[in-house]
Write a protein that holds these residues in place. Sequence first.
Motif, PDB file in Angstrom:
ATOM      1  N   VAL A 122       0.676  -1.248   0.126  1.00 62.56           N
ATOM      2  CA  VAL A 122       0.038  -0.090   0.016  1.00 62.56           C
ATOM      3  C   VAL A 122       0.894   1.331  -0.091  1.00 62.56           C
ATOM      4  CG1 VAL A 122      -0.289   0.279   2.598  1.00 62.56           C
ATOM      5  CG2 VAL A 122      -1.968   1.112   0.920  1.00 62.56           C
ATOM      6  N   LYS A 123       2.048   1.288   0.669  1.00 61.99           N
ATOM      7  CA  LYS A 123       2.829   2.317   0.517  1.00 61.99           C
ATOM      8  C   LYS A 123       3.269   2.755  -0.825  1.00 61.99           C
ATOM      9  CE  LYS A 123       7.405   0.210   1.339  1.00 61.99           C
ATOM     10  NZ  LYS A 123       8.451   0.206   2.002  1.00 61.99           N
TER      11      LYS A 123
ATOM     12  N   LYS B  13       0.037   4.430  -2.454  1.00 59.78           N
ATOM     13  CA  LYS B  13      -0.144   5.602  -2.134  1.00 59.78           C
ATOM     14  C   LYS B  13       0.820   6.694  -2.727  1.00 59.78           C
ATOM     15  CE  LYS B  13      -1.980   4.924   2.585  1.00 59.78           C
ATOM     16  NZ  LYS B  13      -1.821   5.252   3.959  1.00 59.78           N
TER      17      LYS B  13
ATOM     18  N   LEU C 243      -0.483   7.075  -6.241  1.00 56.83           N
ATOM     19  CA  LEU C 243      -1.640   8.043  -6.262  1.00 56.83           C
ATOM     20  C   LEU C 243      -1.615   9.322  -6.087  1.00 56.83           C
ATOM     21  CD1 LEU C 243      -4.155   5.270  -4.636  1.00 56.83           C
ATOM     22  CD2 LEU C 243      -3.960   6.165  -7.047  1.00 56.83           C
ATOM     23  N   ARG C 244      -0.617   9.854  -4.988  1.00 56.37           N
ATOM     24  CA  ARG C 244      -0.262  11.161  -4.738  1.00 56.37           C
ATOM     25  C   ARG C 244       0.210  11.921  -6.190  1.00 56.37           C
ATOM     26  NH1 ARG C 244       1.596   9.306   0.236  1.00 56.37           N
ATOM     27  NH2 ARG C 244       3.553   9.018  -0.541  1.00 56.37           N
TER      28      ARG C 244
END
Length: 96
Positions: A35-36, A39, A42-43
């Motif tokens: 997930v990191k 994320k 996605l940023r």
Amino acid sequence: MIKVYGMPTCPDCIHVDEQVKGDNRFEIIDIGSHVKHLKAFLRLRDHHPAFETARQQGYAGIPCFVLEDGSVTLDPEAVGLMNTDGPACSLDGKGC
């Protein structure tokens, strides 16, 4: 080092992975592996202007290349790789 955000289920990413295998100038980041990584991607995708067309057309925006100077491109040729002629992954189901 050039960061390459992608996924092993994306045909365009597979094409890039094959080209950079063993080339220490590139770091492959599988956005589905943790997930990191998702994320971080996605940023970029949500805010960086390099993704404007991808967002408008419903493309995932991978593979994505982040160069050492922080610039971002979705064009493999911009980092010295060959582009694929296949369909791009998109949210509307066209492509992969």
